[in-house]
Write an enzyme that holds these catalytic residues in place. Structure first.
Site, PDB file in Angstrom:
ATOM      1  N   GLY A  52       0.759  -1.095  -0.166  1.00 50.17           N
ATOM      2  CA  GLY A  52      -0.075  -0.014  -0.080  1.00 50.17           C
ATOM      3  C   GLY A  52       0.766   1.174   0.240  1.00 50.17           C
ATOM      4  O   GLY A  52       1.859   1.476   0.876  1.00 50.17           O
ATOM      5  N   ASP A 242      -1.485   4.776  -6.214  1.00 54.93           N
ATOM      6  CA  ASP A 242      -0.127   4.655  -5.933  1.00 54.93           C
ATOM      7  C   ASP A 242       0.777   5.815  -6.505  1.00 54.93           C
ATOM      8  O   ASP A 242       1.863   5.947  -6.167  1.00 54.93           O
ATOM      9  CB  ASP A 242       0.529   3.310  -6.606  1.00 54.93           C
ATOM     10  CG  ASP A 242      -0.257   2.388  -5.720  1.00 54.93           C
ATOM     11  OD1 ASP A 242      -1.162   1.772  -5.615  1.00 54.93           O
ATOM     12  OD2 ASP A 242       0.570   1.709  -5.030  1.00 54.93           O
ATOM     13  N   LYS A 253      -3.882  -0.420  -8.458  1.00 56.98           N
ATOM     14  CA  LYS A 253      -3.707  -1.911  -8.473  1.00 56.98           C
ATOM     15  C   LYS A 253      -4.443  -2.146 -10.088  1.00 56.98           C
ATOM     16  O   LYS A 253      -5.450  -1.630 -10.342  1.00 56.98           O
ATOM     17  CB  LYS A 253      -4.368  -2.439  -7.530  1.00 56.98           C
ATOM     18  CG  LYS A 253      -4.500  -3.906  -7.453  1.00 56.98           C
ATOM     19  CD  LYS A 253      -3.072  -4.681  -7.730  1.00 56.98           C
ATOM     20  CE  LYS A 253      -2.093  -4.250  -6.571  1.00 56.98           C
ATOM     21  NZ  LYS A 253      -0.901  -4.508  -6.892  1.00 56.98           N
TER      22      LYS A 253
END
Ligand code: MRU
Length: 357
Positions: A52, A242, A253
């Site tokens: 994460g 991200d 993702k």
């Protein structure tokens, strides 16, 4: 109404070592690993023991402190060099989440800006405080994102999320999951959790968090999201990110982009929730975001058992990039940012540290 629960301690400084909740073993086992060296941390990031985007950044800051302390620098000049070496090494662990590079840059700056007559003890203390600060700060950013984003879910009867952008992925309540759990305090909706092939962060981690929080949720295979939207079960999609380019294109993702396309098709708002440390202002668009490629066996096997003929080659990018035009809003700790993203994201840009000096 979610039940009250123990906070999830993803990353904890024990005073001697860094304690990480091993996310590769969830939901079956709640087990912790103690990190003492930068090599152990590199491996933990690579293997997704800690994962994460914000959590990787927080862990890396602790890694700079641990690695510098372990190498016992002899002088302040030596400490500055060692801290930079450790930061450079940790930067090679994973390429996409920019929070990693952001946190390492904070640590380099903390070391670099020490006066030449500082002692090694002062330098180490500065690195320790930097890691503590990055961790506490992430907790606060998550809380603010949750507060800003929750009103977007008002009136929804179904909300869909992908991967895990919860407490496990941050030092706080999470980003997308923080928004969802905050909204669930007053709202009455079902959370549709994408299982998130190939590593099942949705099934293993987000469902685990939803279960602990006591919210109503349904686990779905990624391929069922379009159907759920077509049936009118979903009024909003919220995911983390991200890396967000200066124009708002957002990497998250793998499987997030198809969700955004479906959401647009079915008229469902698609939201990204992320701290400003996830915005990479140096990139003009998402085409410049480096995308991690992971090993074939994540696709060709499952739990150690082959699911494809021996010798099968795979294509395994870990992230995809959602074009900004498919994003209804980006929820940050500074508020809800809408198009035009290049202009509005520039408006919340923090002043670069190097220029302040
Ligand atoms: O490969 P992972 O599990 O580190 O990928 C994580 C994600 O894609 C998350 O959605 C993202 O980091 C946001 S976390 C708040």
């Amino acid at each position: 109404m979610p039940k009250t629960k123990q906070p999830i301690r993803t990353i904890e400084w024990t005073g001697r070592t860094l304690r990480l909740l091993d996310q590769t073993l969830l939901p079956g086992r709640t087990s912790y690993v103690s990190i003492r060296t930068e090599e152990e941390l590199w491996d933990a990031i690579k293997r997704l023991v800690v994962r994460g985007a914000p959590a990787i950044g927080v862990a890396a800051a602790w890694g700079v402190y641990l690695g510098t302390r372990r190498r016992k620098p002899k002088s302040i000049g030596d400490l500055k060099r060692v801290a930079c070496d450790v930061a450079d090494y940790l930067a090679t662990s994973r390429p996409t989440a920019v929070n990693l590079f952001w946190a390492l840059e904070e640590c380099r700056h903390a070391a670099d800006s020490l006066p030449a007559n500082a002692t090694v003890g002062t330098g180490l203390r500065r690195l320790l405080e930097t890691a503590e600060h990055i961790q506490r700060d992430d907790e606060k950013r998550c809380a603010a994102i949750a507060r800003h984003g929750a009103p977007l879910l008002k009136g929804a009867s179904g909300v869909l999320t992908h991967c895990n952008a919860g407490a496990l992925a941050t030092a706080g309540v999470g980003t997308a999951v923080g928004v969802i759990l905050h909204a669930a305090r007053t709202g009455d909706f079902t959370v549709y959790v994408d299982e998130t092939r190939p590593l099942l962060q949705g099934a293993r981690l987000t469902a685990w968090e939803m279960n602990a929080a006591g919210v109503d949720y349904r686990l779905i295979a990624d391929s069922m999201a379009a159907s759920a939207m077509q049936r009118g079960l979903v009024q909003a999609v919220v995911t983390g990110a991200d890396r967000i380019a200066a124009n708002g294109d957002s990497a998250n993702k793998i499987g997030t982009m198809p969700l955004a396309i479906c959401a647009r098709h079915f008229g469902v708002p698609f939201y990204i929730a992320a701290p400003i440390s996830t915005i990479d202002y140096s990139l003009r668009s998402g085409a410049e975001i480096p995308i991690e490629e992971r090993s074939d066996d994540e696709i060709t096997s499952f739990g150690g058992t082959a699911t494809a003929p021996k010798g099968t080659r795979a294509f395994n990018p870990a992230f995809d990039v959602v074009p900004a035009r498919l994003i209804s809003a980006i929820v940050t700790e500074k508020g809800v940012i809408r198009a035009p993203f290049r202009k509005n994201l520039a408006g919340i840009r923090p002043r670069p540290k190097r220029e302040e000096r």
